[in-house]
Enzyme design. Sequence first.
Site, PDB file in Angstrom:
ATOM      1  N   THR A 125      18.187 -59.512  -1.800  1.00 35.79           N
ATOM      2  CA  THR A 125      18.425 -60.137  -3.104  1.00 35.79           C
ATOM      3  C   THR A 125      19.907 -60.431  -3.373  1.00 35.79           C
ATOM      4  O   THR A 125      20.783 -59.652  -3.015  1.00 35.79           O
ATOM      5  CB  THR A 125      17.862 -59.227  -4.216  1.00 35.79           C
ATOM      6  OG1 THR A 125      16.481 -59.030  -3.957  1.00 35.79           O
ATOM      7  CG2 THR A 125      18.034 -59.846  -5.592  1.00 35.79           C
ATOM      8  N   ILE A 337      -2.190 -42.926 -26.004  1.00 41.03           N
ATOM      9  CA  ILE A 337      -3.050 -41.754 -26.236  1.00 41.03           C
ATOM     10  C   ILE A 337      -2.219 -40.575 -26.730  1.00 41.03           C
ATOM     11  O   ILE A 337      -2.650 -39.817 -27.597  1.00 41.03           O
ATOM     12  CB  ILE A 337      -3.842 -41.398 -24.956  1.00 41.03           C
ATOM     13  CG1 ILE A 337      -4.932 -42.458 -24.724  1.00 41.03           C
ATOM     14  CG2 ILE A 337      -4.478 -40.008 -25.061  1.00 41.03           C
ATOM     15  CD1 ILE A 337      -5.711 -42.307 -23.436  1.00 41.03           C
ATOM     16  N   GLU A 363      10.042 -56.146  -4.529  1.00 43.22           N
ATOM     17  CA  GLU A 363       9.339 -56.593  -3.317  1.00 43.22           C
ATOM     18  C   GLU A 363       8.477 -57.822  -3.582  1.00 43.22           C
ATOM     19  O   GLU A 363       7.348 -57.931  -3.107  1.00 43.22           O
ATOM     20  CB  GLU A 363       8.544 -55.452  -2.681  1.00 43.22           C
ATOM     21  CG  GLU A 363       9.468 -54.581  -1.852  1.00 43.22           C
ATOM     22  CD  GLU A 363       8.770 -53.561  -1.001  1.00 43.22           C
ATOM     23  OE1 GLU A 363       9.083 -52.393  -1.176  1.00 43.22           O
ATOM     24  OE2 GLU A 363       7.946 -53.942  -0.156  1.00 43.22           O
ATOM     25  N   GLY A 364       9.054 -58.756  -4.330  1.00 40.82           N
ATOM     26  CA  GLY A 364       8.348 -59.973  -4.707  1.00 40.82           C
ATOM     27  C   GLY A 364       7.706 -59.787  -6.054  1.00 40.82           C
ATOM     28  O   GLY A 364       6.849 -58.916  -6.220  1.00 40.82           O
TER      29      GLY A 364
END
Lengths: 383, 273
Positions: A125, A337, A363-364
């Site tokens: 990246t 909850i 990772e995409g």
Amino acid sequence: MRYLLTEEQKMIVEICRKIVEDRIIPVRAEFDEKRIFPTDIIKEIGKSDLFRLFVPEKYGGMGTGIFEVCLATEELSRGDLSVATSYAASGLGFIPIILMGSEEQKEKYLPQLASGEKLAAFGLTEADAGSDVSAIRTTAVKDGDFYILNGTKQWITNGGEADIYTIFAKTDPEKGARGVSALIVEKGTNGFEFGKKEDKLGIRASTTRELIFNNCKIPKENLISREGMGFVIVMRTFDQSRPAVGAQGVGVAQAALEEALNYSKIRTQFGTSISSFQAIQHMLADMATSVEAARSLVYYTAKVIDSGEKDVSRLSAMSKLFASDMAMKVTVDAVQILGGYGFMKDYPVEKMMRDAKITQIYEGTNQIQRNIIALDLIKKGFN
Amino acid sequence: MIEKIRIIVCIKQVPAVMEIKINPETNTLIREGIENIINPFDTYAIEEGVRLKARLIALKDNSFDVEVIAISMGPPQSVEILREAISLGIDSGVLVSDRAFAGSDTWATAYTLSKAIKKIEGWKIIILGKQTLDGDTGQVGPELAHILNIPFIGYASKITEISRNKMVIKRLMEDRYETFEVRLPAAISVGKDINIPGIPSLRGKMKSRSAEIPVWGNEYLGMEAKECGLNGSYTQVIKIFTPEHKHETLMLSGTPDEQVSEIYSKLKELNLI
């Protein structure tokens, strides 16, 4: 055990649970708050042989499949996604060497990565290139027996902590994605420095940093495969690694579900435990069902990969996509909850919710996963 | 010739209970439904044995090699804790087991262990947990060292130096630190302050499953009947009993804040505040 695990696989689960109970849970909130990299925990993971799993036996590994890596990743993620990310990111860094590295590269780097003595990282990246690999600006220019590396990588997991980096750079800027090559870069190489350490929403104990290359000389023997193979290496690596991101989603969601379930049984409102309310029961039922569905898809994908099937991009993308979307939903519901308590840092679910978000991004992104799935579907249909 | 230095770690299987319950009719431990574990202090002994081996190897002295052996004296099922020790990095295990050893007190136990250790060539360091969870006496270590005629340092907190011939040991007493230099062979006992016990490794676990663990009975150790088991014991347990609680004790758990509010409401309930 719900799944039919071998003795060895059961041992992996037992070891991870012990690490989670003894080492991770007592410190995870503090490490998250203060952004402390879990050095000792990673060392313990190394000593327990978990980095050896996917590495071939010839190079000091245990030669298991992706399934075992997913089991370990899932269990570690139940404890803390930062730890699981640091663990899995080292794998991501060395999978390219396992898949396409030369014999010399494997002999030189894999044994010390398998033992956990050293960590690896994956440097793809950049500020303007993530999903779009062809937009990479880092360059590697051939100069005699070296490549001269220039550019800046961004948001690199294990940046600074890792010793071995798989770096993707353009060797031929004219060629777009086909001009990308992969190089092994060692920490300490002249001209290789680390930039700022990011302050993140989640997985705060994992390290995310810039890698800065300034006329960094890399021996030409460190090129993985051939020039221009970078994009292929990225895709093949992700095919193998994405189920482990799915396993992270399954692990963190399982942990959140367990917290929500336990809380619902002890929290009393209107004179009765909230687990007796159908509104809560249905939430728990949906959460448990979706965790199980995601786990099945992740395990199935890993088994298909381990069977030797090469055409796995679609399935691999599906396992990452489905399990990470599931993890986000289940952790948000767990916070719901627990109500007001869920929103407080005294309980672990708010952290799980913050941590889960990254699994939809790294990772995409899940949008890229959908592209991969759709294009593969349109091109190949169902065989 | 390469010398083989052997580190011996003595371990015992104990019932995993916070509170030991005794059958008042038979004066024996109630063991039904209770899991057996490695005596907790012995897990520190195992870890220290593994670490000392690594430290000796790190000296890179080619004239010796190091092996860590765990020994347990007990019933046949004690083989399980020896396997667990191997998964934690111990090289091999020996089970000392024979019906003739039943009823051994600390002296008979120490004597039997000494016989077994003497069968192992090159033993140099003996490590024990400082006491057991069940017997709680802490006597086997010093008695064993006495029988073997070697120095014994109890409650070791840190091994500051180690070489093939000597160890420097630091221990924390109530009001002071003490440092000892001992020549090897020597025996030490350890408690919780010496290390953090490790996590089993995958290769260790796999090795432990297939490891051959020899069982040494009296035929091999060759003691006389009067030297072992009940006959070799100087002490006898005449009566074991669970003390009667005249007052009811309430144990609080949870965070300090939770405990404070619980004790506060209890005191209020009893009209004491």
